[in-house]
Design a protein around this motif. Structure first.
Motif, PDB file in Angstrom:
ATOM      1  N   PHE A  16       0.850  -1.197   0.000  1.00  0.00           N
ATOM      2  CA  PHE A  16       0.000   0.000   0.000  1.00  0.00           C
ATOM      3  C   PHE A  16       0.889   1.252   0.000  1.00  0.00           C
ATOM      4  N   PRO A  17       1.584   1.520  -1.098  1.00  0.00           N
ATOM      5  CA  PRO A  17       2.519   2.659  -1.144  1.00  0.00           C
ATOM      6  C   PRO A  17       1.847   4.001  -0.942  1.00  0.00           C
ATOM      7  N   GLN A  18       0.525   4.077  -1.208  1.00  0.00           N
ATOM      8  CA  GLN A  18      -0.186   5.342  -1.053  1.00  0.00           C
ATOM      9  C   GLN A  18      -0.590   5.601   0.391  1.00  0.00           C
ATOM     10  N   MET A  19      -0.450   4.615   1.257  1.00  0.00           N
ATOM     11  CA  MET A  19      -0.875   4.742   2.651  1.00  0.00           C
ATOM     12  C   MET A  19       0.164   5.501   3.460  1.00  0.00           C
ATOM     13  N   GLU A  20      -0.307   6.373   4.350  1.00  0.00           N
ATOM     14  CA  GLU A  20       0.596   7.163   5.180  1.00  0.00           C
ATOM     15  C   GLU A  20       1.370   6.252   6.123  1.00  0.00           C
ATOM     16  N   THR A  21       2.645   6.556   6.304  1.00  0.00           N
ATOM     17  CA  THR A  21       3.517   5.715   7.122  1.00  0.00           C
ATOM     18  C   THR A  21       3.029   5.617   8.559  1.00  0.00           C
ATOM     19  N   GLN A  22       2.536   6.727   9.120  1.00  0.00           N
ATOM     20  CA  GLN A  22       2.108   6.717  10.514  1.00  0.00           C
ATOM     21  C   GLN A  22       0.896   5.812  10.729  1.00  0.00           C
ATOM     22  N   LYS A  23       0.043   5.658   9.702  1.00  0.00           N
ATOM     23  CA  LYS A  23      -1.115   4.778   9.828  1.00  0.00           C
ATOM     24  C   LYS A  23      -0.712   3.309   9.878  1.00  0.00           C
ATOM     25  N   MET A  24       0.431   2.983   9.312  1.00  0.00           N
ATOM     26  CA  MET A  24       0.883   1.597   9.304  1.00  0.00           C
ATOM     27  C   MET A  24       1.306   1.118  10.686  1.00  0.00           C
ATOM     28  N   ASN A  25       1.503   2.049  11.607  1.00  0.00           N
ATOM     29  CA  ASN A  25       1.918   1.669  12.958  1.00  0.00           C
ATOM     30  C   ASN A  25       0.786   1.050  13.754  1.00  0.00           C
ATOM     31  N   ASN A  26      -0.455   1.292  13.348  1.00  0.00           N
ATOM     32  CA  ASN A  26      -1.608   0.759  14.082  1.00  0.00           C
ATOM     33  C   ASN A  26      -2.571   0.091  13.106  1.00  0.00           C
ATOM     34  N   VAL A  27      -2.180  -1.054  12.612  1.00  0.00           N
ATOM     35  CA  VAL A  27      -2.980  -1.785  11.627  1.00  0.00           C
ATOM     36  C   VAL A  27      -3.424  -3.115  12.200  1.00  0.00           C
ATOM     37  N   THR A  28      -4.696  -3.415  11.996  1.00  0.00           N
ATOM     38  CA  THR A  28      -5.254  -4.705  12.396  1.00  0.00           C
ATOM     39  C   THR A  28      -5.371  -5.591  11.169  1.00  0.00           C
ATOM     40  N   VAL A  29      -5.057  -6.861  11.336  1.00  0.00           N
ATOM     41  CA  VAL A  29      -5.129  -7.828  10.240  1.00  0.00           C
ATOM     42  C   VAL A  29      -6.199  -8.864  10.559  1.00  0.00           C
ATOM     43  N   PHE A  30      -7.175  -8.993   9.661  1.00  0.00           N
ATOM     44  CA  PHE A  30      -8.154 -10.078   9.726  1.00  0.00           C
ATOM     45  C   PHE A  30      -7.641 -11.226   8.862  1.00  0.00           C
ATOM     46  N   ASN A  31      -7.651 -12.435   9.397  1.00  0.00           N
ATOM     47  CA  ASN A  31      -7.387 -13.622   8.589  1.00  0.00           C
ATOM     48  C   ASN A  31      -8.649 -14.475   8.587  1.00  0.00           C
ATOM     49  N   LEU A  32      -9.256 -14.592   7.428  1.00  0.00           N
ATOM     50  CA  LEU A  32     -10.474 -15.375   7.271  1.00  0.00           C
ATOM     51  C   LEU A  32     -10.095 -16.736   6.676  1.00  0.00           C
ATOM     52  N   THR A  33     -10.162 -17.776   7.509  1.00  0.00           N
ATOM     53  CA  THR A  33      -9.763 -19.116   7.101  1.00  0.00           C
ATOM     54  C   THR A  33     -10.988 -19.975   6.841  1.00  0.00           C
ATOM     55  N   GLN A  34     -11.008 -20.620   5.686  1.00  0.00           N
ATOM     56  CA  GLN A  34     -12.084 -21.541   5.341  1.00  0.00           C
ATOM     57  C   GLN A  34     -11.543 -22.975   5.343  1.00  0.00           C
ATOM     58  N   LYS A  35     -12.277 -23.868   5.976  1.00  0.00           N
ATOM     59  CA  LYS A  35     -11.880 -25.272   5.994  1.00  0.00           C
ATOM     60  C   LYS A  35     -12.234 -25.906   4.651  1.00  0.00           C
ATOM     61  N   SER A  36     -11.243 -26.472   3.992  1.00  0.00           N
ATOM     62  CA  SER A  36     -11.459 -27.048   2.661  1.00  0.00           C
ATOM     63  C   SER A  36     -11.706 -28.552   2.741  1.00  0.00           C
ATOM     64  N   GLU A  37     -12.422 -29.041   1.760  1.00  0.00           N
ATOM     65  CA  GLU A  37     -12.669 -30.490   1.670  1.00  0.00           C
ATOM     66  C   GLU A  37     -11.420 -31.222   1.201  1.00  0.00           C
ATOM     67  N   PHE A  38     -10.701 -30.603   0.267  1.00  0.00           N
ATOM     68  CA  PHE A  38      -9.514 -31.232  -0.302  1.00  0.00           C
ATOM     69  C   PHE A  38      -8.246 -30.650   0.323  1.00  0.00           C
ATOM     70  N   ASP A  39      -7.229 -31.471   0.382  1.00  0.00           N
ATOM     71  CA  ASP A  39      -5.932 -31.059   0.911  1.00  0.00           C
ATOM     72  C   ASP A  39      -5.295 -30.084  -0.074  1.00  0.00           C
ATOM     73  N   MET A  40      -4.943 -28.899   0.414  1.00  0.00           N
ATOM     74  CA  MET A  40      -4.408 -27.866  -0.462  1.00  0.00           C
ATOM     75  C   MET A  40      -2.978 -28.153  -0.930  1.00  0.00           C
ATOM     76  N   LYS A  41      -2.329 -29.162  -0.347  1.00  0.00           N
ATOM     77  CA  LYS A  41      -0.959 -29.475  -0.780  1.00  0.00           C
ATOM     78  C   LYS A  41      -0.936 -30.598  -1.816  1.00  0.00           C
ATOM     79  N   ALA A  42      -2.095 -31.189  -2.098  1.00  0.00           N
ATOM     80  CA  ALA A  42      -2.178 -32.254  -3.090  1.00  0.00           C
ATOM     81  C   ALA A  42      -3.014 -31.760  -4.262  1.00  0.00           C
ATOM     82  N   TRP A  43      -2.325 -31.356  -5.351  1.00  0.00           N
ATOM     83  CA  TRP A  43      -3.044 -30.745  -6.467  1.00  0.00           C
ATOM     84  C   TRP A  43      -3.911 -31.754  -7.190  1.00  0.00           C
ATOM     85  N   SER A  44      -5.099 -31.310  -7.562  1.00  0.00           N
ATOM     86  CA  SER A  44      -6.006 -32.077  -8.410  1.00  0.00           C
ATOM     87  C   SER A  44      -6.988 -31.096  -9.020  1.00  0.00           C
ATOM     88  N   GLU A  45      -7.705 -31.520 -10.039  1.00  0.00           N
ATOM     89  CA  GLU A  45      -8.692 -30.640 -10.653  1.00  0.00           C
ATOM     90  C   GLU A  45      -9.797 -30.288  -9.665  1.00  0.00           C
TER      91      GLU A  45
END
Length: 283
Positions: free
Chosen positions: A142-171
């Motif tokens: 986010f190069p357009q974001m002010e540097t001082q605002k980056m000091n107080n940032v909250t991160v949401f991580n939205l995790t979804q449980k998958s049916e298939f294993d994400m490390k075993a590729w398949s169609e």
């Protein structure tokens, strides 16, 4: 770190989307009082400073419009009135009528179609103050974001449980990943809309490109296998040919999407969004 788990991704998205359309009440304007040691002249002769015109050096919270601004605003209002008048005439001449109820119905049907095609899986939503390693990434994301605002940032991580294993590729895995991506983007849009209505900045990373979804284009990317996720409760498994994110409970049967905001992690906005994960559907 704050977190909440829920059984249905689709229901959560519906609740957040409905919440984002609710009217948020603006805080009461602050009145600035006092000017330190600056002397005030006799009130009968008028205020010492036009910016503090009332007794006790009291000012309006909002700066009054200048004559030029008032003129510009009147021009804008006149143009809008003329545009509306011309539009009404055009519609009346062409026998076209605007049916707001029908438009609302079309919007609702479009949302239902999107939700019907999206994945409906178990989810976990966590909120954490951005770790140091991730803050270093943010100045490039986010190069357009002010540097001082980056000091107080909250991160949401939205995790979804998958049916298939994400490390075993398949169609089938690839197809599910596309659905999980669509579900995340739909929910992330609703979350960001809610945070915007609270008056906060918010953006999220498009899982398919690794770039900010709403912000300006940047060559820098952030994917779920970035080492910064180790500081947010995840593990990164190195398979030699590639890396795979590991969830604490679901292992590699997990798909993670990330949202950034300058809303405080312990603030009402963040807590209200987390509550939507476990809230009953009929509430």
């Amino acid at each position: 770190m704050l977190s909440a788990k829920g059984p249905q991704m689709r229901a959560f998205t519906q609740r957040v989307a409905a919440f984002s359309t609710q009217l948020q009440i603006d805080p009461i304007p602050i009145v600035f009082v006092g000017k330190g040691t600056t002397p005030r002249q006799n009130s009968l002769l008028g205020p010492n400073d036009s910016q503090y015109p009332f007794q006790g050096d009291v000012s309006f919270a909002h700066k009054p419009l200048s004559i030029r601004q008032q003129v510009e605003n009147s021009k804008i209002e006149r143009v809008m009135d003329d545009t509306e008048h011309n539009l009404i005439n055009l519609l009346s001449n062409t026998n076209i009528e605007v049916d707001r109820t029908h438009l609302a119905q079309l919007k609702e049907e479009a949302m239902e179609e999107i939700q019907a095609n999206a994945a409906d899986v178990e989810i976990e939503l966590s909120a954490i103050e951005a770790p140091k390693l991730l803050k270093k990434e943010m100045k490039y994301l986010f190069p357009q974001m002010e540097t001082q605002k980056m000091n107080n940032v909250t991160v949401f991580n939205l995790t979804q449980k998958s049916e298939f294993d994400m490390k075993a590729w398949s169609e089938a895995m690839e197809e599910e990943r596309e659905k999980l991506t669509a579900s995340f983007i739909m929910s992330a849009n609703a979350i960001c809309s809610t945070l915007h209505r609270f008056g906060y900045w918010a953006d999220f990373i498009d899982p398919s490109s690794g770039r900010p979804y709403m912000g300006d284009y940047t060559n820098h990317t952030l994917f779920e296998t970035n080492d910064a996720y180790k500081q947010m409760g995840f593990k990164i498994e190195d398979l030699g040919c590639c890396k795979v994110l590991q969830h604490a409970c679901w292992g590699s049967n997990a798909f993670v999407g990330t949202i950034f905001t300058d809303a405080p992690v312990d603030g009402d906005a963040v807590r209200d969004i987390l509550k939507k994960v476990t809230q009953e559907i009929d509430e």
